[in-house]
Scaffold this motif. Structure first.
Motif, mmCIF file in Angstrom:
data_model
loop_
_atom_site.group_PDB
_atom_site.id
_atom_site.type_symbol
_atom_site.label_atom_id
_atom_site.label_comp_id
_atom_site.label_asym_id
_atom_site.label_seq_id
_atom_site.Cartn_x
_atom_site.Cartn_y
_atom_site.Cartn_z
ATOM 1 N N GLY A 30 0.776 -1.234 0.000
ATOM 2 C CA GLY A 30 0.000 0.000 0.000
ATOM 3 C C GLY A 30 0.801 1.275 0.000
ATOM 4 O O GLY A 30 0.246 2.346 0.237
ATOM 5 N N TYR A 31 2.099 1.192 -0.299
ATOM 6 C CA TYR A 31 2.937 2.392 -0.278
ATOM 7 C C TYR A 31 3.308 2.794 -1.700
ATOM 8 O O TYR A 31 4.016 2.072 -2.399
ATOM 9 N N ARG A 32 2.775 3.930 -2.154
ATOM 10 C CA ARG A 32 3.030 4.442 -3.491
ATOM 11 C C ARG A 32 2.746 3.352 -4.528
ATOM 12 O O ARG A 32 1.659 2.801 -4.567
ATOM 13 N N SER A 33 3.732 3.009 -5.359
ATOM 14 C CA SER A 33 3.481 1.987 -6.383
ATOM 15 C C SER A 33 3.647 0.570 -5.853
ATOM 16 O O SER A 33 3.437 -0.398 -6.588
ATOM 17 N N LEU A 56 -0.307 6.591 -0.112
ATOM 18 C CA LEU A 56 -1.007 5.326 -0.300
ATOM 19 C C LEU A 56 -1.073 4.934 -1.776
ATOM 20 O O LEU A 56 -1.083 5.793 -2.664
ATOM 21 N N TRP A 57 -1.125 3.635 -2.025
ATOM 22 C CA TRP A 57 -1.316 3.105 -3.365
ATOM 23 C C TRP A 57 -2.582 3.702 -3.957
ATOM 24 O O TRP A 57 -3.647 3.667 -3.350
ATOM 25 N N ALA A 58 -2.456 4.298 -5.156
ATOM 26 C CA ALA A 58 -3.560 5.037 -5.760
ATOM 27 C C ALA A 58 -4.395 4.200 -6.714
ATOM 28 O O ALA A 58 -5.400 4.688 -7.256
ATOM 29 N N GLY A 59 -3.997 2.947 -6.945
ATOM 30 C CA GLY A 59 -4.739 2.095 -7.856
ATOM 31 C C GLY A 59 -5.822 1.300 -7.154
ATOM 32 O O GLY A 59 -6.109 1.498 -5.972
ATOM 33 N N VAL A 62 -8.173 0.548 4.532
ATOM 34 C CA VAL A 62 -7.090 1.303 3.919
ATOM 35 C C VAL A 62 -5.909 1.343 4.881
ATOM 36 O O VAL A 62 -6.074 1.631 6.076
ATOM 37 N N GLY A 63 -4.711 1.057 4.363
ATOM 38 C CA GLY A 63 -3.553 1.077 5.245
ATOM 39 C C GLY A 63 -2.251 0.973 4.493
ATOM 40 O O GLY A 63 -2.201 0.571 3.319
ATOM 41 N N LEU A 64 -1.197 1.367 5.155
ATOM 42 C CA LEU A 64 0.173 1.230 4.667
ATOM 43 C C LEU A 64 0.861 0.261 5.605
ATOM 44 O O LEU A 64 0.927 0.481 6.815
#
Length: 385
Positions: free
Chosen positions: A9-12, A66-69, A93-95
């Motif tokens: 869940g972090y960026r890409s 957070l992952w945007a997809g 939702v989480g990282l």
């Protein structure tokens, strides 16, 4: 040694799991996710320093990282047979960040706070869950410290859970507030190990770089993040480190050259005597590439080697002729520390593969998601909220 690294869940990095060895090189095209993986490792280290919330805030807050997809990416989406679209979420939702070795493992889950109209800090992420366990894979019986919401508990010598915190703030980690030499010695030891990790990605070589000017000298077994204390670090290696290895390393890259550290009123200054010159060149006169190589030498020959060292694009400013000597230097340092090199320089990657048993991790993008090429995902269990 870390044998497994997991990020979700972090960026890409929607779901990246890696198997690590003593020497690892992370490579891939620009935009493949190398920098995100490097920053994820830094976030793990920031947890042990009590700065993870501030670090995420500096990146724009949890929402920005957070992952945007979509939560899941189907095969049809990857083939282009189905448009990329979101679905009803099945998880919160989480990282999530975690690592494990043969002795201990650790994972953290950061999430969004509940709406609070009375506070201006509503964008700060909250630590929802943390867990520390023995061995590589979290299971039902091997966790010995965990945090759920504000509650922290640890197992005693008899294997029974005991509460050590009831109202831990959502921004505080149990790694900083629950580590105690009497009640949670393992937490304390793991926290100190994480604090010893070293990251080098901001070594300055510009005209105004501190390493080019005389600096007050004190014993420096660990080179600073910007390299300002280079002269003191080199002198420390000469006095209490391995001066023979230092001389051999310099000769490998610059034949018949040697380093000289001078002192005046407590200020140390570095110079290099090169073959064919009538006087040594001071640090202020050295090229960017030469100075950067000396900074890497000081970091990798540290008299106090860390358990883990991460180098981000160490090849920057280096002439191709210096990549092989750098690879040999890194390979030798990997005998004392676990090393992760993040690089897109094919010359350095191939040189590392020739010089040592190097684990090459190639990152690629699929529908803007970072994936590992030809990688078998290691098993991993996240602690549940």
């Amino acid at each position: 040694m870390i044998t497994r690294l997991a990020v979700s869940g972090y960026r890409s990095l929607r779901d990246v799991r890696l198997t690590l060895g003593p020497l690892n090189v992370v490579t891939g095209a620009n935009g493949a996710g190398k920098s995100s993986l490097y920053r994820a490792l830094r976030l793990l280290a920031e947890i042990a320093q009590g700065r993870v919330v501030q670090s995420l805030a500096a990146e724009g807050g949890l929402q920005s990282t957070l992952w945007a997809g979509p939560e899941t990416v189907s095969r049809a989406m990857k083939r282009g047979a189905q448009p990329v679209q979101g679905t009803t979420r099945s998880t919160r939702v989480g990282l999530k960040l975690g690592f494990a070795g043969t002795d201990y493992g650790y994972a953290i889950d950061l999430g969004l706070p509940l709406p609070d109209a009375t506070s201006l800090f509503g964008r700060d992420p909250e630590i929802k869950v943390e867990s520390v366990w023995t061995a590589e894979l979290l299971g039902r019986a091997n966790a010995f410290a965990e945090r759920r919401g504000p509650l922290v508990r640890v197992r005693d010598e008899g294997g029974q859970w005991r509460e050590v915190y009831r109202q831990l703030a959502a921004s505080d980690s149990m790694m900083t507030h629950g580590a105690d030499p009497r009640d949670a010695l393992e937490l304390l030891l793991l926290r100190d190990r994480m604090r010893s990790w070293r990251f080098y990605d901001q070594l300055r070589t510009d005209r105004d770089a501190p390493a080019r000017r005389p600096q007050i000298g004190t014993h420096t077994p660990v080179l600073g993040g910007d390299g300002a204390d280079l002269a003191a670090a080199i002198q420390t290696i000469l006095e209490i480190g391995d001066p023979a290895a230092l001389d051999a390393t310099i000769d490998d890259a610059f034949p018949r050259a040697r380093l000289i550290v001078s002192e005046l009123d407590g200020y140390f200054e570095l110079a290099m005597q090169q073959h064919g010159l009538l006087r040594p060149l001071k640090a202020a006169e050295l090229s960017d590439g030469t100075l950067r190589y000396l900074l890497l030498v000081a970091a990798l020959l540290s008299p106090r080697p860390p358990e883990l060292m991460i180098l981000n694009e160490p090849e920057a400013s280096l002439h191709p002729d210096l990549l092989r000597p750098l690879a040999r230097l890194i390979a030798a340092a990997a005998a004392r520390s676990q090393i992760v090199v993040v690089s897109h320089a094919e010359g350095l990657v191939s040189a590392l593969s020739r010089e040592a048993d190097c684990r090459e991790i190639v990152l690629e993008k699929e529908l803007s998601e970072t994936v590992v090429r030809d990688g078998d995902l290691p098993s991993w269990n996240w602690p549940s909220r």
